[in-house]
Write an enzyme that holds these catalytic residues in place. Structure first.
Site, PDB file in Angstrom:
ATOM      1  N   ASP A  48       0.848  -1.188   0.000  1.00 52.60           N
ATOM      2  CA  ASP A  48       0.000   0.000   0.000  1.00 52.60           C
ATOM      3  C   ASP A  48       0.886   1.242   0.000  1.00 52.60           C
ATOM      4  OD1 ASP A  48      -2.941   1.010   0.662  1.00 52.60           O
ATOM      5  OD2 ASP A  48      -1.538   2.212   1.849  1.00 52.60           O
ATOM      6  N   TYR A  53       2.836   9.872  -0.152  1.00 55.51           N
ATOM      7  CA  TYR A  53       3.949   9.332   0.643  1.00 55.51           C
ATOM      8  C   TYR A  53       5.308   9.597  -0.012  1.00 55.51           C
ATOM      9  CZ  TYR A  53       0.084   6.520   2.647  1.00 55.51           C
ATOM     10  OH  TYR A  53      -1.108   6.102   3.207  1.00 55.51           O
ATOM     11  N   LYS A  78      -2.803   6.037  -4.344  1.00 60.04           N
ATOM     12  CA  LYS A  78      -3.919   6.928  -4.005  1.00 60.04           C
ATOM     13  C   LYS A  78      -3.714   8.314  -4.599  1.00 60.04           C
ATOM     14  CE  LYS A  78      -3.833   4.605   0.505  1.00 60.04           C
ATOM     15  NZ  LYS A  78      -2.415   4.520   0.893  1.00 60.04           N
ATOM     16  N   HIS A 111      -7.782   9.495  -1.908  1.00 60.69           N
ATOM     17  CA  HIS A 111      -7.155   9.388  -0.587  1.00 60.69           C
ATOM     18  C   HIS A 111      -8.041   9.981   0.515  1.00 60.69           C
ATOM     19  CE1 HIS A 111      -2.817   9.058   1.156  1.00 60.69           C
ATOM     20  NE2 HIS A 111      -3.703   8.823   2.103  1.00 60.69           N
ATOM     21  N   LEU A 193      -2.531  -1.001  13.969  1.00 61.53           N
ATOM     22  CA  LEU A 193      -1.931  -1.067  15.314  1.00 61.53           C
ATOM     23  C   LEU A 193      -2.117   0.262  16.045  1.00 61.53           C
ATOM     24  CD1 LEU A 193       1.407  -2.856  14.260  1.00 61.53           C
ATOM     25  CD2 LEU A 193      -0.637  -3.914  15.270  1.00 61.53           C
ATOM     26  N   LYS A 233       2.640  -1.195   8.976  1.00 62.47           N
ATOM     27  CA  LYS A 233       3.909  -0.652   8.497  1.00 62.47           C
ATOM     28  C   LYS A 233       4.996  -0.915   9.530  1.00 62.47           C
ATOM     29  CE  LYS A 233       6.801   2.882   9.175  1.00 62.47           C
ATOM     30  NZ  LYS A 233       7.114   3.767  10.293  1.00 62.47           N
ATOM     31  N   SER A 234       6.138  -1.426   9.081  1.00 64.13           N
ATOM     32  CA  SER A 234       7.328  -1.429   9.929  1.00 64.13           C
ATOM     33  C   SER A 234       8.549  -1.499   9.039  1.00 64.13           C
ATOM     34  CB  SER A 234       7.346  -2.619  10.885  1.00 64.13           C
ATOM     35  OG  SER A 234       8.560  -2.582  11.608  1.00 64.13           O
ATOM     36  N   ARG A 239      10.192  -6.958  12.837  1.00 66.17           N
ATOM     37  CA  ARG A 239       8.768  -6.641  13.058  1.00 66.17           C
ATOM     38  C   ARG A 239       7.934  -6.910  11.819  1.00 66.17           C
ATOM     39  NH1 ARG A 239       9.263  -0.933  16.317  1.00 66.17           N
ATOM     40  NH2 ARG A 239       9.740  -1.818  18.367  1.00 66.17           N
ATOM     41  N   ASN A 243       4.799  -9.387  11.877  1.00 64.58           N
ATOM     42  CA  ASN A 243       3.459  -8.977  11.449  1.00 64.58           C
ATOM     43  C   ASN A 243       2.906  -9.863  10.330  1.00 64.58           C
ATOM     44  OD1 ASN A 243       3.756  -6.929  13.289  1.00 64.58           O
ATOM     45  ND2 ASN A 243       4.157  -5.324  11.771  1.00 64.58           N
TER      46      ASN A 243
HETATM   47  P1  NAD Z   1       0.273   1.106  11.976  1.00 60.04           P
HETATM   48  O1  NAD Z   1      -0.912   0.907  12.847  1.00 60.04           O
HETATM   49  O2  NAD Z   1       0.622   0.096  10.961  1.00 60.04           O
HETATM   50  O3  NAD Z   1       1.486   1.321  13.002  1.00 60.04           O
HETATM   51  C1  NAD Z   1       2.783   1.560  12.567  1.00 60.04           C
HETATM   52  C2  NAD Z   1       3.656   1.798  13.810  1.00 60.04           C
HETATM   53  O4  NAD Z   1       3.695   0.620  14.607  1.00 60.04           O
HETATM   54  C3  NAD Z   1       5.079   2.107  13.417  1.00 60.04           C
HETATM   55  O5  NAD Z   1       5.561   3.106  14.290  1.00 60.04           O
HETATM   56  C4  NAD Z   1       5.834   0.813  13.647  1.00 60.04           C
HETATM   57  O6  NAD Z   1       7.151   1.030  14.005  1.00 60.04           O
HETATM   58  C5  NAD Z   1       5.040   0.171  14.765  1.00 60.04           C
HETATM   59  N1  NAD Z   1       5.038  -1.297  14.638  1.00 60.04           N
HETATM   60  C6  NAD Z   1       4.669  -2.005  13.547  1.00 60.04           C
HETATM   61  N2  NAD Z   1       4.773  -3.322  13.788  1.00 60.04           N
HETATM   62  C7  NAD Z   1       5.207  -3.458  15.053  1.00 60.04           C
HETATM   63  C8  NAD Z   1       5.501  -4.579  15.868  1.00 60.04           C
HETATM   64  N3  NAD Z   1       5.359  -5.810  15.407  1.00 60.04           N
HETATM   65  N4  NAD Z   1       5.926  -4.344  17.137  1.00 60.04           N
HETATM   66  C9  NAD Z   1       6.061  -3.092  17.601  1.00 60.04           C
HETATM   67  N5  NAD Z   1       5.802  -1.986  16.878  1.00 60.04           N
HETATM   68  C10 NAD Z   1       5.386  -2.171  15.602  1.00 60.04           C
HETATM   69  O7  NAD Z   1       0.142   2.571  11.344  1.00 60.04           O
HETATM   70  P2  NAD Z   1       0.247   3.191   9.893  1.00 60.04           P
HETATM   71  O8  NAD Z   1       1.572   2.962   9.277  1.00 60.04           O
HETATM   72  O9  NAD Z   1      -0.183   4.600  10.016  1.00 60.04           O
HETATM   73  O10 NAD Z   1      -0.873   2.400   9.065  1.00 60.04           O
HETATM   74  C11 NAD Z   1      -0.584   1.297   8.210  1.00 60.04           C
HETATM   75  C12 NAD Z   1      -0.680   1.698   6.754  1.00 60.04           C
HETATM   76  O11 NAD Z   1      -1.987   2.219   6.470  1.00 60.04           O
HETATM   77  C13 NAD Z   1       0.240   2.862   6.353  1.00 60.04           C
HETATM   78  O12 NAD Z   1       1.587   2.491   6.262  1.00 60.04           O
HETATM   79  C14 NAD Z   1      -0.391   3.291   5.064  1.00 60.04           C
HETATM   80  O13 NAD Z   1      -0.047   2.398   4.028  1.00 60.04           O
HETATM   81  C15 NAD Z   1      -1.869   3.192   5.429  1.00 60.04           C
HETATM   82  N6  NAD Z   1      -2.448   4.478   5.912  1.00 60.04           N
HETATM   83  C16 NAD Z   1      -3.426   5.059   5.184  1.00 60.04           C
HETATM   84  C17 NAD Z   1      -3.984   6.254   5.581  1.00 60.04           C
HETATM   85  C18 NAD Z   1      -5.073   6.873   4.753  1.00 60.04           C
HETATM   86  O14 NAD Z   1      -5.441   8.030   4.998  1.00 60.04           O
HETATM   87  N7  NAD Z   1      -5.605   6.176   3.782  1.00 60.04           N
HETATM   88  C19 NAD Z   1      -3.548   6.895   6.745  1.00 60.04           C
HETATM   89  C20 NAD Z   1      -2.553   6.275   7.500  1.00 60.04           C
HETATM   90  C21 NAD Z   1      -2.018   5.054   7.082  1.00 60.04           C
END
Ligand code: NAD
Length: 278
Positions: A48, A53, A78, A111, A193, A233-234, A239, A243
């Site tokens: 994604d 981005y 997006k 988006h 998360l 995302k990580s 991690r 995941n």
């Molecule tokens: P997320 O909930 O995936 O959390 C990411 C955070 O959690 C990071 O800081 C990461 O270091 C930490 N993390 C991930 N795996 C972990 C693990 N196993 N243990 C400990 N910490 C961990 O948040 P996100 O990245 O905002 O959301 C996921 C994806 O959704 C984004 O990367 C993007 O592709 C999408 N997104 C879309 C929108 C939108 O408006 N459409 C907005 C935000 C995100």
């Protein structure tokens, strides 16, 4: 690990989407190729990204240089907020296709609805044209509220394949998820998360110790069992692998209910009714 262990969900147009993917929000372009390459090695085949981005080019490079056939990938991008005017949206699709350099997009989303900027119905009609022209196998929306979807359903032809919205244990979006489901729109849960906010939760930790898994794994498994698509995302390789390891355990109904009970109406991102930043 192999991609085939990830279940797919049929979208409303016969395209299938892997239920688990890899998110790339806030991965700087200079780190993206390595992060996506590591994710591909862990088994992810669904990525994604978004023009916003700034890392589409590096996502495309990682996919192309992986040696894995393009047909095994599912790539979403997006429409960036400044390009809602129909002619701009048409151009933006081509800009994303050129940056990724992977051929037609698998999924392309508006988006944000930006309800006070232009008219997202006109933007959607522009994307319908690009879909019909073969530029994107599926089109959908992100951050659309029920009222926004109702306008698309009443005034346009193609029902969005997905609605990508903020969903996590503290913000479960039950009414909007139900509306999506009733109309054949798959919910994609962004920030699954809670962007890290759920990771210290005691209930999730207790469930994790019962099943011998981390809080992140319990949370992601909860999303999968509810039927949503997720792409955590990580950029930390361990991690990203953690995941992905979600298919050799399950939560019981009772464990699912304890996570359901964490809902706190706690939105982390902008409210789509009020967000109009271009
Ligand atoms: P997320 O909930 O995936 O959390 C990411 C955070 O959690 C990071 O800081 C990461 O270091 C930490 N993390 C991930 N795996 C972990 C693990 N196993 N243990 C400990 N910490 C961990 O948040 P996100 O990245 O905002 O959301 C996921 C994806 O959704 C984004 O990367 C993007 O592709 C999408 N997104 C879309 C929108 C939108 O408006 N459409 C907005 C935000 C995100």
């Amino acid at each position: 690990m192999a991609d085939h262990i990830v279940p797919t969900i049929a979208l409303n147009n016969a395209v299938h989407i892997p239920q688990l993917g890899f998110g790339t929000f806030q991965i700087p372009p200079e780190d993206t190729k390595a992060a996506v390459t590591t994710a591909l090695e862990a088994g992810y085949r669904h990525i994604d990204t978004a023009q916003m981005y700034g890392n589409e080019k590096q996502v495309g490079e990682a996919v192309r240089e992986s040696g894995i056939p393009r047909s095994e990938f599912f790539v979403t991008s997006k429409l960036n907020n400044p390009f809602h005017a129909p002619a701009d949206a048409v151009e933006a699709v081509s800009t994303s296709i050129d940056a990724l350099d992977l051929g037609p997009l698998d999924l392309y989303l508006i988006h944000w609805p930006l309800p006070e900027v232009g008219d997202f119905v006109e933007t959607w009609r522009a994307l319908e044209g690009e879909h019909k022209a073969g530029k994107a196998r599926a089109i959908g929306v992100s951050n659309f509220q029920q009222a926004h979807l109702e306008r698309l359903l009443a005034e346009t032809e193609v029902v969005p394949a997905v609605n990508q919205i903020e969903v996590h244990p503290y913000f479960q979006q039950s009414p909007l998820r139900a509306f999506n489901r009733e109309h054949g729109i798959v919910t994609e849960a962004w920030a699954p998360l809670g962007q890290g906010a759920v990771l210290d939760d005691e209930v999730l930790a207790a469930v994790g110790s019962e099943v011998g898994r981390s809080v992140a794994q319990v949370t992601l498994r909860w999303h999968l069992q509810r039927g949503d698509v997720v792409f955590p995302k990580s950029s930390t390789p361990a991690r990203a692998a953690e995941n992905f390891a979600l298919f050799d355990f399950a939560l019981s109904d009772e464990q699912m209910s304890r996570v359901d009970a964490l809902d706190a109406d706690r939105r982390l991102g902008p409210n789509p009714d009020e967000f109009n930043r271009v």
